[in-house]
Write a protein that holds these residues in place. Structure first.
Motif, PDB file in Angstrom:
ATOM      1  N   ALA A  74      -3.327   1.542  -1.230  1.00 34.30           N
ATOM      2  CA  ALA A  74      -2.690   2.383  -2.256  1.00 34.30           C
ATOM      3  C   ALA A  74      -3.163   3.835  -2.125  1.00 34.30           C
ATOM      4  O   ALA A  74      -2.361   4.764  -2.226  1.00 34.30           O
ATOM      5  N   ALA A  75      -4.469   4.007  -1.882  1.00 33.29           N
ATOM      6  CA  ALA A  75      -5.003   5.364  -1.710  1.00 33.29           C
ATOM      7  C   ALA A  75      -4.352   6.022  -0.491  1.00 33.29           C
ATOM      8  O   ALA A  75      -3.976   7.203  -0.523  1.00 33.29           O
ATOM      9  N   ARG A  95      -1.389   5.409   0.755  1.00 29.81           N
ATOM     10  CA  ARG A  95      -0.009   5.797   0.426  1.00 29.81           C
ATOM     11  C   ARG A  95       0.038   7.111  -0.340  1.00 29.81           C
ATOM     12  O   ARG A  95       0.870   7.977  -0.070  1.00 29.81           O
ATOM     13  N   ALA A  96      -0.860   7.215  -1.334  1.00 26.19           N
ATOM     14  CA  ALA A  96      -0.873   8.435  -2.145  1.00 26.19           C
ATOM     15  C   ALA A  96      -1.230   9.644  -1.283  1.00 26.19           C
ATOM     16  O   ALA A  96      -0.602  10.700  -1.382  1.00 26.19           O
ATOM     17  N   MET A  97      -2.212   9.473  -0.410  1.00 30.94           N
ATOM     18  CA  MET A  97      -2.660  10.595   0.430  1.00 30.94           C
ATOM     19  C   MET A  97      -1.592  11.001   1.433  1.00 30.94           C
ATOM     20  O   MET A  97      -1.411  12.187   1.708  1.00 30.94           O
ATOM     21  N   ARG A 120       1.597  10.618   0.980  1.00 29.62           N
ATOM     22  CA  ARG A 120       2.676  11.253   0.219  1.00 29.62           C
ATOM     23  C   ARG A 120       2.331  12.700  -0.108  1.00 29.62           C
ATOM     24  O   ARG A 120       3.173  13.583  -0.063  1.00 29.62           O
ATOM     25  N   LYS A 121       1.064  12.913  -0.435  1.00 28.69           N
ATOM     26  CA  LYS A 121       0.633  14.272  -0.782  1.00 28.69           C
ATOM     27  C   LYS A 121       0.378  15.128   0.454  1.00 28.69           C
ATOM     28  O   LYS A 121       0.168  16.330   0.338  1.00 28.69           O
ATOM     29  N   ARG A 171       2.663  -7.958  -4.796  1.00 25.12           N
ATOM     30  CA  ARG A 171       2.886  -6.520  -4.994  1.00 25.12           C
ATOM     31  C   ARG A 171       3.413  -5.838  -3.740  1.00 25.12           C
ATOM     32  O   ARG A 171       3.862  -4.705  -3.797  1.00 25.12           O
ATOM     33  N   HIS A 209       1.841  -4.987  -0.742  1.00 20.60           N
ATOM     34  CA  HIS A 209       1.056  -4.017   0.035  1.00 20.60           C
ATOM     35  C   HIS A 209       1.257  -4.249   1.535  1.00 20.60           C
ATOM     36  O   HIS A 209       1.473  -5.376   1.974  1.00 20.60           O
ATOM     37  N   ASN A 227      -3.867  13.844 -12.395  1.00 22.59           N
ATOM     38  CA  ASN A 227      -3.019  13.414 -11.273  1.00 22.59           C
ATOM     39  C   ASN A 227      -3.820  12.724 -10.161  1.00 22.59           C
ATOM     40  O   ASN A 227      -3.857  13.177  -9.017  1.00 22.59           O
ATOM     41  N   PRO A 228      -4.466  11.594 -10.481  1.00 17.19           N
ATOM     42  CA  PRO A 228      -5.313  10.929  -9.476  1.00 17.19           C
ATOM     43  C   PRO A 228      -4.493  10.294  -8.356  1.00 17.19           C
ATOM     44  O   PRO A 228      -3.271  10.154  -8.481  1.00 17.19           O
ATOM     45  N   ASP A 229      -5.176   9.894  -7.284  1.00 16.44           N
ATOM     46  CA  ASP A 229      -4.471   9.234  -6.168  1.00 16.44           C
ATOM     47  C   ASP A 229      -4.041   7.830  -6.551  1.00 16.44           C
ATOM     48  O   ASP A 229      -2.941   7.407  -6.229  1.00 16.44           O
ATOM     49  N   VAL A 230      -4.929   7.108  -7.217  1.00 18.43           N
ATOM     50  CA  VAL A 230      -4.630   5.700  -7.532  1.00 18.43           C
ATOM     51  C   VAL A 230      -5.038   5.373  -8.969  1.00 18.43           C
ATOM     52  O   VAL A 230      -6.105   5.781  -9.429  1.00 18.43           O
ATOM     53  N   ASP A 281       1.715  12.172  -8.693  1.00 18.84           N
ATOM     54  CA  ASP A 281       1.779  11.716  -7.294  1.00 18.84           C
ATOM     55  C   ASP A 281       1.048  10.399  -7.104  1.00 18.84           C
ATOM     56  O   ASP A 281       0.882   9.920  -5.988  1.00 18.84           O
ATOM     57  N   THR A 282       0.586   9.842  -8.190  1.00 22.06           N
ATOM     58  CA  THR A 282      -0.302   8.685  -8.138  1.00 22.06           C
ATOM     59  C   THR A 282       0.390   7.419  -7.651  1.00 22.06           C
ATOM     60  O   THR A 282       1.556   7.184  -7.946  1.00 22.06           O
ATOM     61  N   GLU A 283      -0.371   6.599  -6.923  1.00 26.22           N
ATOM     62  CA  GLU A 283       0.059   5.246  -6.595  1.00 26.22           C
ATOM     63  C   GLU A 283      -0.439   4.353  -7.736  1.00 26.22           C
ATOM     64  O   GLU A 283      -1.641   4.239  -7.956  1.00 26.22           O
ATOM     65  N   VAL A 335      -1.017   0.756  -9.240  1.00 24.16           N
ATOM     66  CA  VAL A 335      -1.127  -0.626  -8.740  1.00 24.16           C
ATOM     67  C   VAL A 335      -1.232  -1.569  -9.941  1.00 24.16           C
ATOM     68  O   VAL A 335      -2.281  -1.665 -10.581  1.00 24.16           O
ATOM     69  N   GLY A 358     -10.198   8.291  -2.215  1.00 23.00           N
ATOM     70  CA  GLY A 358      -9.263   8.826  -3.203  1.00 23.00           C
ATOM     71  C   GLY A 358      -9.907   9.085  -4.557  1.00 23.00           C
ATOM     72  O   GLY A 358     -11.023   8.660  -4.824  1.00 23.00           O
TER      73      GLY A 358
END
Lengths: 314, 392
Positions: free
Chosen positions: A85-86, A88-90, A92-93, A125, A127, B21-24, B50-52, B54, B74
């Motif tokens: 998940a981290a 994916r977020a990184m 995306r950013k 989910r 992943h 606006n955290p990553d996760v 922008d957060t994922e 879960v 993150g």
């Protein structure tokens, strides 16, 4: 289809010097799975507590060439899903450029039992994670206690063979089928690389296929534990072959819901060929326990027939 | 420019998370914390962060996924309460020892059993020795302010620890208050850009995290962890000073309310401080020298500072909104009394256990505590261990 020469030349990602027992199947499974990655491909590995975890990363040493994380016993899938998940977020950013593959390794205790909920959640989910269970059929790290993967009749330290109860009283849980019911893109059951067999590269092919698919993937690998199975390390691959030839451990895969049996033995061997070499089943060969062997045979037959039906094998 | 808004505590926390606006965010619903992931998932669905997000299948997996994400490098947040925190227990210790900064908003709720959804502090007080920094909040404003500061405190290079931001279930989480929110840009600037932590799973070099640590190294690692907790004290004050410049609101380890010449004081945590301040004002109007200390930072425990603050009182009542079942008072009582030893000796120090399972704590209850204290000062006779507002 990979060839041995190419595979041998590939980077070793779990180095020697770790403290797994001689003959342990787990590091061999890990290395064959990781060989399915391209050398330049990056990966993050999440590891459930267990033999593999405690023996490969003892502070201040690590046998892992890739990023590796262990947090607890029951949560390799959840921990791995957090890493993913981290990522994916990184991505995306735009704070992370590199691509990564995500893999989780757990034994049958950490996967079938205490980690089942976490595994189910991560798979549901969606992943992008390959979960590999090295199934040696008991809690080997704590001293060979029964798990829900332990075969019927096995003598373990918590299902001991006694006068009234001759070993484990239940058939093993069919985890691959539970994963199939999650309707994830890829589920496979396989064994370590056994030279000279028609299914020698089954594990490599399946790992390679798994890495080519985005989303949740699950592989269940029957993995020898000479201590727990009470076998000679030199014969362990022969024992695994018997598991395949008796159809105790069929090699199959389910890709997008479609079943494929990867190896159908020409002649299905009697279950005694799998049971006989293993000390944990020794007591079953006493005359008074004959009926148990019969029951085990019937259950193996029933499950095999069901698989043939699901795979539409006439 | 700050904005005046009317929000519940949970909304204030969720809006704070949006600004951070955290990553996760990996979370699982539990009353009375549920609204936090609920509001936050709407921000995700609307593309406002922008957060994922879960949506895990349990709190154990929530904390496990958070640790994975934090180990990946993150910025990570989550929320829970009561049994949810209890299910995270194992992972709380792992997170602190892995030195993974992350922020957990806890709406304090009684632990089962019997099952009870209302407020007391049995959940986070039980986790007081897990290695997490704990910040407590009287109001929605404080929950919001603590949340934003928590990011900076936990991520500080000398700290690198996870932080719990605690506020009272329903009383603070659901009641709507007027508060000031910072501008989005100010929060962003204050917490800084999310970047991949330098030593992380997704960092430049591969890294192994969470090894087996045997007797020849474990103790040293725990010693370093303890040092990080000590370092947190300075960092908490530095961050508070910087936050004050931005917000105009002053924070420290605890708030001293009318303590200058107080003869009788109480020490209290979270929303009860609001009721107690009202009582202090009334008693002061009657000429009684009363004051209170409201704990904000329970971990690290500001022992020296608290002892100093109680140096001139004659009697102090320490109030625990949980029963530690130690048969000798709650944890706040024991830690404050222990802190006073050798620094503020010769005082009357009493324990009050109150408000369990959401039992209302009224001004009448607090008045009784002060009246007990004055009676103790006058007569020298008193009970050390007391229960407040319970039928016996």
């Amino acid at each position: 289809m990979p060839n041995l020469k190419e595979l041998s030349a590939k980077k070793v990602r779990l180095t020697g010097g770790h403290r797994m027992c001689a003959g342990c199947g787990a590091p061999m499974v890990v290395n064959w799975v990781l060989k399915a990655l391209k050398d330049e491909q990056k990966a993050v590995i999440s590891n459930a507590t267990g033999c593999l975890e405690v023996s490969t990363c003892l502070y201040p040493y690590t046998a892992w060439k890739d990023s590796w994380v262990h947090t607890a016993f029951e949560n390799a899938a959840a921990t791995g899903s957090g890493v993913e998940a981290a990522y994916r977020a990184m991505k995306r950013k735009g704070t992370l450029k590199d691509d990564y593959k995500f893999i989780a390794f757990g034994g049958d205790g950490g996967t079938y039992d205490i980690g089942l909920q976490s595994l189910s959640g991560a798979m549901e989910r969606g992943h992008d994670l390959l979960y590999v269970c090295y199934d040696n059929g008991a809690y080997m790290n704590t001293g060979i206690q029964r798990s829900s993967a332990t075969p019927m009749g096995a003598d373990t330290t918590t299902s001991p063979a006694g006068k009234v109860k001759p070993g484990k009283q239940q058939y093993r849980k069919d985890l691959a089928e539970i994963m199939v019911s999650h309707h994830i893109p890829y589920v496979a059951q396989t064994v370590p690389v056994i030279p000279g067999t028609p299914y020698m590269f089954d594990l490599c092919n399946k790992a390679e296929k798994a890495f080519s698919i985005e989303g949740p993937k699950f592989m269940n690998v029957l993995t020898p534990c000479p201590r727990g199975w009470r076998i000679d390390t030199a014969t362990e691959l022969e024992v695994i072959k018997a598991a395949v030839d008796t159809c105790f451990w069929p090699l199959y895969e389910v890709e997008n819901g479609v079943y494929k049996i990867n190896y159908i033995p020409k002649e299905k061997k009697p279950i005694t060929e799998w049971l006989k070499p293993q000390g944990r089943f020794k007591h079953l060969f006493k005359p008074e326990n004959e009926h148990i062997i019969k029951m085990i045979q019937e259950e193996v037959d029933r499950r095999w027939e069901k698989l043939l039906y699901l795979a539409k094998v006439k | 420019m700050a904005k005046r808004v009317s929000l519940s505590g949970n909304e204030a926390v969720a809006f704070g998370m949006k600004q951070i606006n955290p990553d996760v965010v990996a979370a699982f619903p539990i009353t009375p914390s549920t609204e936090v992931p609920q509001y936050f998932s709407q921000f995700v669905a609307n593309g406002q962060v922008d957060t994922e997000f879960v949506p895990v299948e349990s709190e154990h997996s929530a904390m496990s996924a958070c640790l994975g994400a934090a180990a990946a490098g993150g910025r990570v947040m989550t929320a829970t309460a009561s049994a949810g925190l209890a299910l995270m227990w194992e992972m709380l210790y792992v997170g602190a020892s892995m030195r993974t900064p992350l922020v957990l908003a806890v709406t304090n709720r009684a632990l089962s059993g019997p099952i009870n959804i209302h407020n007391d502090h049995s959940d986070t007080m039980g986790a007081r020795d897990s290695g997490w920094i704990q910040l407590y909040s009287e109001s929605a404003q404080e929950a919001y302010d603590n949340l934003i500061q928590a990011v900076r405190i936990g991520e500080h290079k000398d700290v690198q620890l996870p932080v719990m931001v605690c506020y009272d279930g329903f009383i603070t989480s659901h009641a709507v208050e007027n508060l000031e929110m910072l501008e989005d840009a100010d929060v962003k600037n204050f917490v800084g850009e999310n970047r991949i932590a330098p030593y992380a799973l997704l960092g430049k070099e591969p890294m192994s995290m969470g090894p087996l640590d045997l007797p020849n190294h474990y103790f040293e690692h725990k010693r370093l962890q303890a040092e990080a907790m000590k370092n947190a004290k300075n960092v908490i004050l530095e961050v508070a000073a910087e936050y004050e410049k931005l917000s105009g609101r002053k924070y420290s380890f605890f708030e001293e309310y009318k303590m200058e010449d107080a003869e009788a004081a109480i020490v209290v945590i979270n929303s009860t401080a609001g009721t107690a301040k009202y009582v202090v004002d009334n008693l002061r109007a009657q000429g009684k020298k009363v004051g209170l200390i409201k704990i904000r930072v329970f971990r690290p425990f500001p022992a020296e500072e608290i002892a100093k603050a109680l140096k001139n009182v004659k009697a102090v009542a320490i109030m625990d909104k949980l029963d530690g079942f130690s048969a000798s008072g709650g944890p706040l009582f024991n830690e404050v009394r222990s802190a006073m030893y050798g620094v503020a000796d010769g005082k009357i120090v009493t324990s009050y256990i109150y408000g369990l399972g959401g039992r209302d704590v009224t001004s009448v209850n607090i008045e009784k505590v002060y009246s007990d204290l004055f009676s103790a000062i006058e007569t020298g006779k008193y009970e050390v261990y007391n229960y407040l507002g319970v039928r016996e």
